[in-house]
Design a protein around this motif. Structure first.
Motif, PDB file in Angstrom:
ATOM      1  N   PHE A  98       0.850  -1.193   0.000  1.00  9.31           N
ATOM      2  CA  PHE A  98       0.000   0.000   0.000  1.00  9.31           C
ATOM      3  C   PHE A  98       0.888   1.247   0.000  1.00  9.31           C
ATOM      4  O   PHE A  98       1.884   1.315   0.723  1.00  9.31           O
ATOM      5  N   GLU A 134       4.437   0.954  -4.961  1.00 10.77           N
ATOM      6  CA  GLU A 134       3.408   1.376  -4.012  1.00 10.77           C
ATOM      7  C   GLU A 134       2.102   1.667  -4.737  1.00 10.77           C
ATOM      8  O   GLU A 134       2.079   2.418  -5.706  1.00 10.77           O
ATOM      9  N   ALA A 161      -4.208   2.165  -1.497  1.00  9.22           N
ATOM     10  CA  ALA A 161      -5.017   1.103  -0.897  1.00  9.22           C
ATOM     11  C   ALA A 161      -6.384   0.977  -1.565  1.00  9.22           C
ATOM     12  O   ALA A 161      -6.917  -0.133  -1.698  1.00  9.22           O
ATOM     13  N   TRP A 190      -6.708  -1.516  -4.333  1.00  2.28           N
ATOM     14  CA  TRP A 190      -6.318  -2.891  -3.988  1.00  2.28           C
ATOM     15  C   TRP A 190      -7.526  -3.595  -3.365  1.00  2.28           C
ATOM     16  O   TRP A 190      -7.926  -3.265  -2.255  1.00  2.28           O
TER      17      TRP A 190
END
Lengths: 76, 76, 76, 76, 76, 76
Positions: D9, D52, D55, D58
């Motif tokens: 993340f 990276e 979030a 994801w």
């Protein structure tokens, strides 16, 4: 249908260099895979994606890299 | 344990669209792989990661793309 | 231009399931990204690549997985 | 020549943690692959790239994740 | 939710080495990301996938590699 | 430190073509990124990995592809 994914350090390629890289790498890959047919047959189905990763996220031999290290390498 | 990685142009998906894409793609993949068992068995172990790449970094047929090209394609 | 890459355990998807997965996932992704335009505009430029990895090469929580574990999970 | 790509993340790893992760993961991978030879032989040819991902991009089990969810998980 | 993808030459890792690599790399990554919380919180959500690529498909500096080159490097 | 990953259909590239592709793509990428420095500075740190995926696992526009389709495209 070749798919080319290129990862480079963030901040080292100008837009002109990225464009040139996409064009020339695509041509090389399409030419080799298509041969003996002309590369133009395959080129429309060839994708090339450039991804930029901060140098500090990129470890060579266990140590994070940096733009300074790259510069030093090129000037060596 | 399916792992789904989706690359799209940066700036074309709203947060709502990303969320919908994650939900629906996960369900389709889990359903097909789990069948004849229910998809709920596999879904918790299905990951879907969306990565956004600037259009100028994405070459189709040897030329960098752009959001304008995508728009023109959709409106054609 | 969405690019979908799906990794699954080797040996769990029949050719029919792979074909169905490609078709349905492509449609979902193209539909969501193209909206409010019809998905048919974007679908020809949507790629979906399935890669199969031996279950023993796939660690969940630090332990290699297996087809037996997947079966047990589905039948649980 | 091992190539390690780690996705996490965005916003959870400090520069110090990234550096430590690159160093330690590189050592583990080089040591295991090189054995019974010393890991130093392989380490210069071991790359570790950290990427990276926000979030919200994801999905776990079909729902987008968030830094709050990760925090709740760690504090549970 | 860290996702670790490791590419190695095909034919160099035994099943035991693969299993050890999955376990140890997962622990290192979960420990660093979870800290100051215990790694056990994050470990179940840490995936590690090993992919094996034929050495001849892997170019270092522009030349295809080979298992013989790797052996020579390790024995040097 | 550029990293090039190329996915192609399994069974279309001879070993000679793979080797040529690795060499020529590596040179193009190293030359463009290194410029105005000579490409030889960067080339040792340029990796190029070719991965072969069965055509049936590769969907273009929602339908699995095949070596026959590729042949028809090239001969068209």
């Amino acid at each position: 249908m070749p798919l080319i994914q290129i990862k480079v350090f963030e901040g080292v390629l100008t837009e002109e260099k990225k464009s040139e890289m996409i064009t020339r790498v695509t041509e090389v890959v399409a030419e080799i895979e298509a041969r003996p047919y002309p590369k133009e047959k395959l080129q429309p189905y060839t994708w090339c994606v450039i991804e930029e990763v901060p140098a500090a996220n990129w470890g060579i031999g266990g140590a994070p890299s940096s733009l300074e290290l790259l510069k030093a390498l090129l000037e060596s």
